[in-house]
Every structure is written in structure tokens, then in C-alpha cells.
Design an enzyme around this catalytic site. Structure first.
Site, PDB file in Angstrom:
ATOM      1  N   ASP A 291     -17.046 -11.124  -3.835  1.00 39.89           N
ATOM      2  CA  ASP A 291     -17.896 -10.221  -4.601  1.00 39.89           C
ATOM      3  C   ASP A 291     -17.282 -10.021  -5.895  1.00 39.89           C
ATOM      4  O   ASP A 291     -17.585  -9.977  -7.014  1.00 39.89           O
ATOM      5  CB  ASP A 291     -18.000  -8.934  -3.923  1.00 39.89           C
ATOM      6  CG  ASP A 291     -16.545  -8.322  -3.370  1.00 39.89           C
ATOM      7  OD1 ASP A 291     -16.160  -7.307  -4.299  1.00 39.89           O
ATOM      8  OD2 ASP A 291     -15.851  -8.729  -2.548  1.00 39.89           O
TER       9      ASP A 291
ATOM     10  N   GLU B 268      -9.604 -13.711  -3.446  1.00 43.28           N
ATOM     11  CA  GLU B 268     -10.274 -13.001  -2.380  1.00 43.28           C
ATOM     12  C   GLU B 268     -10.494 -14.081  -1.164  1.00 43.28           C
ATOM     13  O   GLU B 268     -10.785 -15.289  -1.546  1.00 43.28           O
ATOM     14  CB  GLU B 268     -11.228 -12.140  -3.025  1.00 43.28           C
ATOM     15  CG  GLU B 268     -12.235 -12.912  -3.766  1.00 43.28           C
ATOM     16  CD  GLU B 268     -13.308 -12.227  -4.386  1.00 43.28           C
ATOM     17  OE1 GLU B 268     -13.416 -10.863  -4.126  1.00 43.28           O
ATOM     18  OE2 GLU B 268     -13.765 -12.614  -5.137  1.00 43.28           O
TER      19      GLU B 268
ATOM     20  N   LYS C 289       0.742  -1.229   0.088  1.00 48.98           N
ATOM     21  CA  LYS C 289       0.010   0.048   0.060  1.00 48.98           C
ATOM     22  C   LYS C 289       0.994   1.235  -0.134  1.00 48.98           C
ATOM     23  O   LYS C 289       0.257   2.421  -0.457  1.00 48.98           O
ATOM     24  CB  LYS C 289      -0.898  -0.130   1.113  1.00 48.98           C
ATOM     25  CG  LYS C 289      -1.852  -1.129   1.160  1.00 48.98           C
ATOM     26  CD  LYS C 289      -3.311  -0.611   0.235  1.00 48.98           C
ATOM     27  CE  LYS C 289      -4.208  -1.350   0.505  1.00 48.98           C
ATOM     28  NZ  LYS C 289      -5.553  -1.092  -0.315  1.00 48.98           N
TER      29      LYS C 289
ATOM     30  N   SER D 244      -8.917  -0.302   6.694  1.00 53.26           N
ATOM     31  CA  SER D 244      -8.743  -1.098   7.804  1.00 53.26           C
ATOM     32  C   SER D 244      -7.337  -1.203   8.560  1.00 53.26           C
ATOM     33  O   SER D 244      -7.305  -1.837   9.513  1.00 53.26           O
ATOM     34  CB  SER D 244      -9.095  -2.548   7.456  1.00 53.26           C
ATOM     35  OG  SER D 244      -8.255  -3.053   6.427  1.00 53.26           O
TER      36      SER D 244
ATOM     37  N   GLY E  65     -16.179 -13.706   1.236  1.00 53.72           N
ATOM     38  CA  GLY E  65     -16.283 -12.535   0.418  1.00 53.72           C
ATOM     39  C   GLY E  65     -16.001 -12.406  -0.989  1.00 53.72           C
ATOM     40  O   GLY E  65     -14.902 -11.846  -1.432  1.00 53.72           O
TER      41      GLY E  65
ATOM     42  N   SER F  10       0.998  -9.516  -0.383  1.00 50.69           N
ATOM     43  CA  SER F  10       0.735  -8.147  -0.135  1.00 50.69           C
ATOM     44  C   SER F  10       1.298  -7.566   1.105  1.00 50.69           C
ATOM     45  O   SER F  10       1.234  -6.242   1.120  1.00 50.69           O
ATOM     46  CB  SER F  10      -0.658  -7.837  -0.516  1.00 50.69           C
ATOM     47  OG  SER F  10      -1.551  -8.575   0.460  1.00 50.69           O
TER      48      SER F  10
END
Length: 328
Positions: free
Chosen positions: A219, A213, A62, A87, A217, A313
Site C-alpha cells: 500500500d 514493505e 518502537k 500487533s 502489502g 527494526s
């Protein structure tokens, strides 16, 4: 006769933006190592290359997108500060990147965010505003705070300069190891996967690109198969960095055009993968950071005979939580 006000089109980043991001972050973000494991290769029948973003500044990829997004702001805009919602890893990344560039930062964080991530965010000098992830809208809170202060909102994934910055990890990976057959990255809101796809499609023409993922979850998986963004209730998983109800619009535009498939990993598989990295490769990887590797190591993605790039990550996990998960 009434007039219609048209929204400006979304700016979708390109590989040129990834290259520009590389220039902005060069010498500031770490060029993280690419790790290998004969045990992992033997287990999968593949040649695996792990891009260790758990060793990045603030402990996660990030930092790349956060620093790039702030650096890309005009000086007169930058002085008003930035607001972000996250988060944990984007929170820390924005806080640290802002401090390096002497920019005020306010971060909206869930009240159940991991304590080390909260402490690090505050330690980097940011102001933290807490919210309930299951009953409040973090984006709405962020937009309100930005509007009140005149700051710039830098979301964790649906932002062109954030996406471009995240793509520099895959750019470095392919530059170091050459052509790959498969690229696998974790997937939450889609910033890392979208940026990685931009880099991979430009540098490795025949590469198969897959996001992973949390099983609870999926999606993104539903969205890619349906051809439109699918929203779900906030999922519950130990992969706290990937608990998003939907993929970002810019991200999904790139995913639809460039990503081949999206797989999932269970919490149990994430724990086993964390254990593998700790015992066999002597590194700490947080649950979210294990998503891509878990799908490969557990055979969800068939990699036999292939050269596979895998993004780890992040590595920001509370040691008590880490020990409890591995002991369980």
C-alpha cells in the site's frame, strides 16, 4: 446559514522534534550498535551499516517513540493512562514505557499476535484487549476504550511524538558513521520511515531514502506513486509488524516530501535474510525487521559502490516460529 466546524490541522513533526525526542529518551533507550559484515558488503558491492534495533529495549525501535510520546504528555494527562493498538512491538513498547513512567496502559492486540509479544506486553503490566484483525477495527476499539476511561490514545505510527522518537535511531546512525548515500528502513504504517526521513534530510543532504514493505502489502508503494494514501485489505505475510492496510496521514505527508522510493520484499527473501543474520552475523532479527536488509541483499535496491544505512527494526520472533521458518 449553517456553520462549518473545521478540523484542526495535523501537527507534522520536524527535525527539531526528533532532537527533542533524543533529549527525552537519552539514558533510557539504548544507543544500539551499528553492525557491519564483510560478507554482506561483498555480496552487494556496497558498504552496509546495520543499525541493530533488534537489540533495543523490548527488542524493537518502537520503544523510542512510545517512551517519547508518553514523556511528552502533561502530568495531569499522563495520570489518566494511555491506550494503544498494536500487533506486538508497539504494544510491548507502550507497556514497558508506561510502566517506567508509572502510567496505566491498555493495549488492543490481534488475537493471532505472536505469543511472546502478548506475554511480554502483559508482563510489563499492561491490560490486553484482544480483537480479530480481519473483521474488527482496532483503531475504533482503541478510541472507544480511551473515551470511556479518559486515557490518551497513542497510535503505533500516526502520532507526531511517536514519529519523532523513531527518528532518533537514524539520528544516532548518521552521527556514528557519518554521511551515507542511501538509507533503507522497513515500512508498515510509516512511523520509522517518516522519522528516519526527518533525521536523514537534516543530517545527510544528498541521501536517497527508501522504505521496504512486504510484497503482499504494498500500500505504501502504491500510495507514493499515486500521490495519495491507498488502502488495501489487511495483507497476509510473515512480516507481522508491517501488516497495515494504509499509511498514517502524518507519515504520508512526510513521505511524499522526503522519501525517494518504496520497494518490497517477499516472504521467501525475508526468511533467507533471517538465516543470513543468524548464520553469518549471529543475531536474531524478526521477519519485519529484515525488510530493509532483504531488499538490499537480494538486489532489489541497487547499492553498488554506495554507503548504505539499514535499519533492523526488531528481533521479537517466537523461537519455534523462527526455527520452523529457517528449517522450511
Amino acid at each position: 446559514m449553517t456553520s462549518t466546524v473545521l478540523e484542526p490541522p495535523l501537527r507534522i513533526p520536524t527535525f527539531a522534534d526528533v532532537e527533542a525526542a533524543r533529549t527525552r529518551i537519552e539514558g533510557i533507550a539504548h544507543r544500539t550498535p551499528v553492525l557491519t559484515s564483510r560478507t554482506a558488503d561483498g555480496r552487494t558491492g556496497a558498504s552496509l551499516f546495520f543499525k541493530a534495533e533488534n537489540l533495543q529495549r523490548v527488542g524493537a525501535f518502537k520503544f523510542r517513540g512510545a517512551y517519547n510520546a508518553i514523556a511528552a504528555l502533561a502530568p495531569d494527562v499522563r495520570k489518566n493512562g494511555v491506550v494503544a493498538f498494536s500487533s506486538g512491538n508497539h504494544a510491548q513498547a507502550i507497556a514497558y514505557a508506561a510502566s517506567l513512567q508509572q502510567v496505566p496502559a491498555t493495549i488492543v492486540m490481534p488475537n493471532d499476535a505472536p505469543t511472546p509479544k502478548v506475554n511480554a506486553t502483559i508482563g510489563y503490566g499492561a491490560e490486553v484487549v484482544f480483537y480479530d484483525r480481519y473483521s474488527e477495527d482496532r483503531e475504533a476499539i482503541g478510541r472507544r476504550l480511551a473515551s470511556e476511561s479518559g486515557a490518551t490514545l497513542v497510535p503505533p505510527y500516526d502520532h507526531p511524538d511517536v514519529i519523532a522518537g523513531q527518528g532518533t535511531a537514524t539520528l544516532e546512525l548518521i552521527e556514528e558513521i557519518g554521511e551515507i548515500d542511501i538509507l533503507v528502513t522497513p515500512l508498515g504504517g510509516g512511523g520509522l520511515l517518516a522519522g528516519s526521513a526527518l533525521a536523514a534530510r537534516a543530517l545527510a543532504s544528498g541521501v536517497r531514502i527508501i522504505g521496504v514493505e512486504p510484497e503482499a502489502g504494498n500500500d505504501g508503494q502504491q500510495s507514493l506513486r499515486k500521490g495519495e494514501i491507498v488502502s488495501i485489505p489487511v495483507p497476509k505475510s510473515i512480516a507481522d509488524g508491517a501488516l497495515t492496510p494504509s499509511i498514517g496521514h502524518r507519515n504520508f505527508s512526510i513521505l511524499k516530501a522526503m522519501v525517494d522510493d518504496i520497494a518490497t520484499a517477499s516472504d521467501a527473501e525475508l526468511v533467507e535474510t533471517m538465516r543470513f543474520f543468524a548464520e553469518r552475523m549471529k543475531i536474531i532479527v524478526e521477519p519485519t525487521g529484515c525488510l530493509a536488509a532483504a531488499a538490499v541483499l537480494h538486489g532489489t535496491i541497487d547499492c553498488a559502490g554506495k554507503r548504505v544505512g539499514i535499519l533492523l527494526s526488531g528481533g521479537n520472533v517466537d523461537l519455534k516460529t523462527f526455527n520452523a521458518l529457517l528449517a522450511g
